[in-house]
Design a protein around this motif. Structure first.
Motif, mmCIF file in Angstrom:
data_model
loop_
_atom_site.group_PDB
_atom_site.id
_atom_site.type_symbol
_atom_site.label_atom_id
_atom_site.label_comp_id
_atom_site.label_asym_id
_atom_site.label_seq_id
_atom_site.Cartn_x
_atom_site.Cartn_y
_atom_site.Cartn_z
ATOM 1 N N TYR A 1 0.775 -1.237 0.000
ATOM 2 C CA TYR A 1 0.000 0.000 0.000
ATOM 3 C C TYR A 1 0.816 1.303 0.000
ATOM 4 C CZ TYR A 1 -4.282 -2.640 0.893
ATOM 5 O OH TYR A 1 -5.356 -3.481 0.779
ATOM 6 N N LEU A 2 1.969 1.294 0.692
ATOM 7 C CA LEU A 2 2.618 2.578 0.964
ATOM 8 C C LEU A 2 3.471 3.126 -0.177
ATOM 9 C CD1 LEU A 2 3.518 2.377 4.763
ATOM 10 C CD2 LEU A 2 1.401 3.048 3.635
ATOM 11 N N ASN A 3 3.541 2.384 -1.288
ATOM 12 C CA ASN A 3 4.279 2.914 -2.438
ATOM 13 C C ASN A 3 3.333 3.245 -3.579
ATOM 14 O OD1 ASN A 3 6.860 2.573 -1.162
ATOM 15 N ND2 ASN A 3 6.569 0.378 -1.465
ATOM 16 N N ARG A 4 2.039 3.298 -3.285
ATOM 17 C CA ARG A 4 1.043 3.532 -4.337
ATOM 18 C C ARG A 4 1.100 4.947 -4.885
ATOM 19 N NH1 ARG A 4 -4.361 0.075 -3.345
ATOM 20 N NH2 ARG A 4 -3.231 -1.881 -3.038
ATOM 21 N N VAL A 5 0.882 5.032 -6.180
ATOM 22 C CA VAL A 5 0.780 6.333 -6.825
ATOM 23 C C VAL A 5 -0.522 6.346 -7.626
ATOM 24 C CG1 VAL A 5 1.873 7.991 -8.383
ATOM 25 C CG2 VAL A 5 3.308 6.471 -7.003
ATOM 26 N N THR A 6 -1.546 7.003 -7.085
ATOM 27 C CA THR A 6 -2.794 7.155 -7.840
ATOM 28 C C THR A 6 -2.678 8.475 -8.606
ATOM 29 O OG1 THR A 6 -3.750 8.005 -5.801
ATOM 30 C CG2 THR A 6 -4.321 5.781 -6.382
ATOM 31 N N PRO A 7 -3.056 8.448 -9.908
ATOM 32 C CA PRO A 7 -2.736 9.601 -10.761
ATOM 33 C C PRO A 7 -3.415 10.919 -10.380
ATOM 34 C CG PRO A 7 -3.964 7.915 -11.972
ATOM 35 C CD PRO A 7 -3.642 7.347 -10.643
ATOM 36 N N ASP A 8 -4.662 10.879 -9.905
ATOM 37 C CA ASP A 8 -5.371 12.143 -9.686
ATOM 38 C C ASP A 8 -5.012 12.808 -8.371
ATOM 39 O OD1 ASP A 8 -6.601 11.909 -12.112
ATOM 40 O OD2 ASP A 8 -8.381 10.895 -11.306
ATOM 41 N N ARG A 9 -4.788 14.111 -8.444
ATOM 42 C CA ARG A 9 -4.480 14.885 -7.238
ATOM 43 C C ARG A 9 -5.773 15.143 -6.475
ATOM 44 N NH1 ARG A 9 -4.764 20.387 -6.399
ATOM 45 N NH2 ARG A 9 -5.146 20.680 -8.611
ATOM 46 N N GLN A 10 -5.792 14.768 -5.177
ATOM 47 C CA GLN A 10 -6.953 15.059 -4.327
ATOM 48 C C GLN A 10 -6.642 16.175 -3.335
ATOM 49 O OE1 GLN A 10 -8.171 10.745 -3.350
ATOM 50 N NE2 GLN A 10 -10.042 11.898 -3.036
ATOM 51 N N GLU B 1 2.471 -0.322 14.204
ATOM 52 C CA GLU B 1 1.764 0.952 14.014
ATOM 53 C C GLU B 1 0.532 1.069 14.910
ATOM 54 O OE1 GLU B 1 2.877 -1.061 11.702
ATOM 55 O OE2 GLU B 1 4.361 0.146 10.627
ATOM 56 N N GLY B 2 0.062 -0.058 15.429
ATOM 57 C CA GLY B 2 -1.188 -0.057 16.183
ATOM 58 C C GLY B 2 -2.329 0.244 15.228
ATOM 59 N N ASN B 3 -3.389 0.886 15.730
ATOM 60 C CA ASN B 3 -4.493 1.269 14.833
ATOM 61 C C ASN B 3 -3.985 2.356 13.903
ATOM 62 O OD1 ASN B 3 -6.232 -0.573 16.020
ATOM 63 N ND2 ASN B 3 -6.931 0.911 17.561
ATOM 64 N N PHE B 4 -4.024 2.033 12.609
ATOM 65 C CA PHE B 4 -3.240 2.740 11.603
ATOM 66 C C PHE B 4 -4.172 3.260 10.508
ATOM 67 C CE2 PHE B 4 0.130 1.753 8.097
ATOM 68 C CZ PHE B 4 0.741 2.978 8.262
ATOM 69 N N VAL B 5 -4.104 4.578 10.250
ATOM 70 C CA VAL B 5 -4.874 5.164 9.143
ATOM 71 C C VAL B 5 -3.897 5.756 8.134
ATOM 72 C CG1 VAL B 5 -6.486 7.020 8.460
ATOM 73 C CG2 VAL B 5 -6.985 5.631 10.481
ATOM 74 N N VAL B 6 -4.125 5.472 6.857
ATOM 75 C CA VAL B 6 -3.330 6.067 5.780
ATOM 76 C C VAL B 6 -4.292 6.754 4.821
ATOM 77 C CG1 VAL B 6 -1.728 5.641 3.868
ATOM 78 C CG2 VAL B 6 -1.548 4.284 5.967
ATOM 79 N N ILE B 7 -4.017 8.026 4.521
ATOM 80 C CA ILE B 7 -4.837 8.766 3.547
ATOM 81 C C ILE B 7 -4.014 8.976 2.283
ATOM 82 C CG2 ILE B 7 -6.140 10.889 3.069
ATOM 83 C CD1 ILE B 7 -6.563 11.177 6.081
ATOM 84 N N ASP B 8 -4.623 8.629 1.147
ATOM 85 C CA ASP B 8 -3.998 8.831 -0.163
ATOM 86 C C ASP B 8 -4.504 10.167 -0.714
ATOM 87 O OD1 ASP B 8 -3.084 8.754 -2.737
ATOM 88 O OD2 ASP B 8 -3.971 6.806 -3.249
ATOM 89 N N HIS B 9 -3.565 11.113 -0.888
ATOM 90 C CA HIS B 9 -3.937 12.444 -1.399
ATOM 91 C C HIS B 9 -3.737 12.541 -2.908
ATOM 92 C CE1 HIS B 9 -4.227 13.788 2.750
ATOM 93 N NE2 HIS B 9 -3.070 13.212 2.976
ATOM 94 N N GLY B 10 -3.317 11.433 -3.525
ATOM 95 C CA GLY B 10 -3.107 11.402 -4.976
ATOM 96 C C GLY B 10 -1.678 11.759 -5.350
ATOM 97 N N TRP C 1 5.938 10.295 -0.077
ATOM 98 C CA TRP C 1 5.710 10.752 -1.442
ATOM 99 C C TRP C 1 6.416 9.763 -2.382
ATOM 100 C CZ3 TRP C 1 9.716 12.510 -4.779
ATOM 101 C CH2 TRP C 1 9.242 12.865 -6.059
ATOM 102 N N GLN C 2 5.622 9.017 -3.153
ATOM 103 C CA GLN C 2 6.154 8.009 -4.076
ATOM 104 C C GLN C 2 7.184 7.112 -3.373
ATOM 105 O OE1 GLN C 2 7.274 9.420 -7.972
ATOM 106 N NE2 GLN C 2 5.433 10.666 -8.206
ATOM 107 N N GLY C 3 6.847 6.670 -2.161
ATOM 108 C CA GLY C 3 7.703 5.749 -1.428
ATOM 109 C C GLY C 3 8.829 6.402 -0.636
ATOM 110 N N VAL C 4 8.908 7.746 -0.664
ATOM 111 C CA VAL C 4 9.978 8.484 0.026
ATOM 112 C C VAL C 4 9.396 9.124 1.286
ATOM 113 C CG1 VAL C 4 11.545 10.464 -0.177
ATOM 114 C CG2 VAL C 4 11.177 8.965 -2.155
#
Ligand SMILES: [Zn+2]
Length: 306
Positions: A164-173, A234-243, A290-293
């Protein structure tokens, strides 16, 4: 006599210097290519640092349908801000990037034309100073000497993070500046050196807020909830994808207020703070990828974004 000389000099000096700087900047922007003579490329902040995000802003005299770029091996898709007629893209420099000069390559496209208009600009990356304070923290044995069963849970967590943490979804949110996830003092900064039970660990890749358990934690910007589940460390872990490969991570929560797939706006409550996972006590650890960085969340919040 001496006194008057001393007082006059500082007033006179800046004039020729600033003129030279203007000429120098003009040459730097206009020399690389005749077809892209009047492109201006700016970075915010002006000083690029390892571990820090950067906003690239590009002004192009002619109309383009799209602008893309390459920076430190990453692909950038620029967005257009009609109010300032400026193309912009959020990027970053990894903590491991050595100081030096790096090239931003740009390619503008017009749908009618076959060839792209290319432009390059060099940026200097300076070395950031991160605190070398070595803190002795004691964590439970299960985190430093896990049992086979716990090792299995750790492995599963690592797999989820790889997925999940290296994902790059094309649209900017994301839109506008990033806000703090909680109103609280900072208890540990990004990049600091840590030692657990006498063993040196990798640098601290997030920002810690000193919050009691049960404090509302808000989304730093708009996006889609990519993960909302418990993981071993991480325990209870939330990740938000901003695009466009930009993610914000919220760790050690006591409660989830969102589920995977939810669309959130900046400032929406996503959970309550806690001390779940590997934590010495209740606090909020946030991280930016950001892109895995891994990037410094404090420096991201300092940027004024379109
Ligand atoms: Zn932390």
């Amino acid at each position: 006599m001496k006194m008057s000389n001393l007082t006059k000099q500082p007033r006179r000096q800046p004039v020729p210097f600033s003129r030279l700087a203007v000429v120098g900047l003009f040459l730097a922007f206009s020399l690389p290519s005749a077809s892209a003579a009047t492109w201006t490329v700016r970075a915010q902040p002006v000083r690029l640092l390892n571990g820090a995000p950067v906003l690239f802003q590009v002004k192009v005299p002619s109309r383009l349908d799209s602008l893309s770029g390459t920076w430190l091996g990453h692909h950038l898709d620029f967005s257009f801000d009609p109010s300032t007629r400026t193309w912009f893209a959020l990027a970053g420099v990894s903590l491991e990037t050595a100081p030096g000069k790096y090239t931003l390559e740009l390619a503008g496209r017009r749908s009618a034309a076959k060839a792209s208009i290319n432009f390059t600009r060099q940026f200097t990356v300076a070395r950031a100073i991160y605190p070398k304070i070595k803190v002795e923290l004691t964590v439970e044995r299960k985190f430093t000497e896990p049992t086979p069963e716990q090792l299995q849970q750790i492995k599963e967590g690592q797999q989820i993070k790889r997925d999940y943490l290296n994902r790059v979804t094309p649209d900017r949110q994301w839109a506008g500046s990033f806000t703090a996830p909680a109103v609280a003092p900072i208890s540990d900064v990004f990049g600091s050196q840590r030692i657990f039970n006498g063993k040196a660990q990798s640098p601290h890749l997030g920002l810690d807020f000193r919050v009691p358990a049960g404090t509302p934690v808000v989304a730093m910007n708009s996006g889609t909830v990519l993960l909302a589940r418990p993981l071993y460390f991480e325990g209870n872990f939330v990740v938000i994808d901003h695009g466009q490969g930009l993610l914000t991570l919220y760790l050690h929560l006591s409660e989830f207020k969102v589920k995977e797939g939810d669309v959130v706006q900046r400032g929406d409550v996503i959970g309550l703070s806690g001390g779940t996972g590997r934590a010495t006590g209740p606090h909020l650890h946030v991280a930016v990828r950001w892109q895995g960085v891994n990037l410094d969340p404090a420096r991201l919040m300092q940027l004024t974004l379109p």
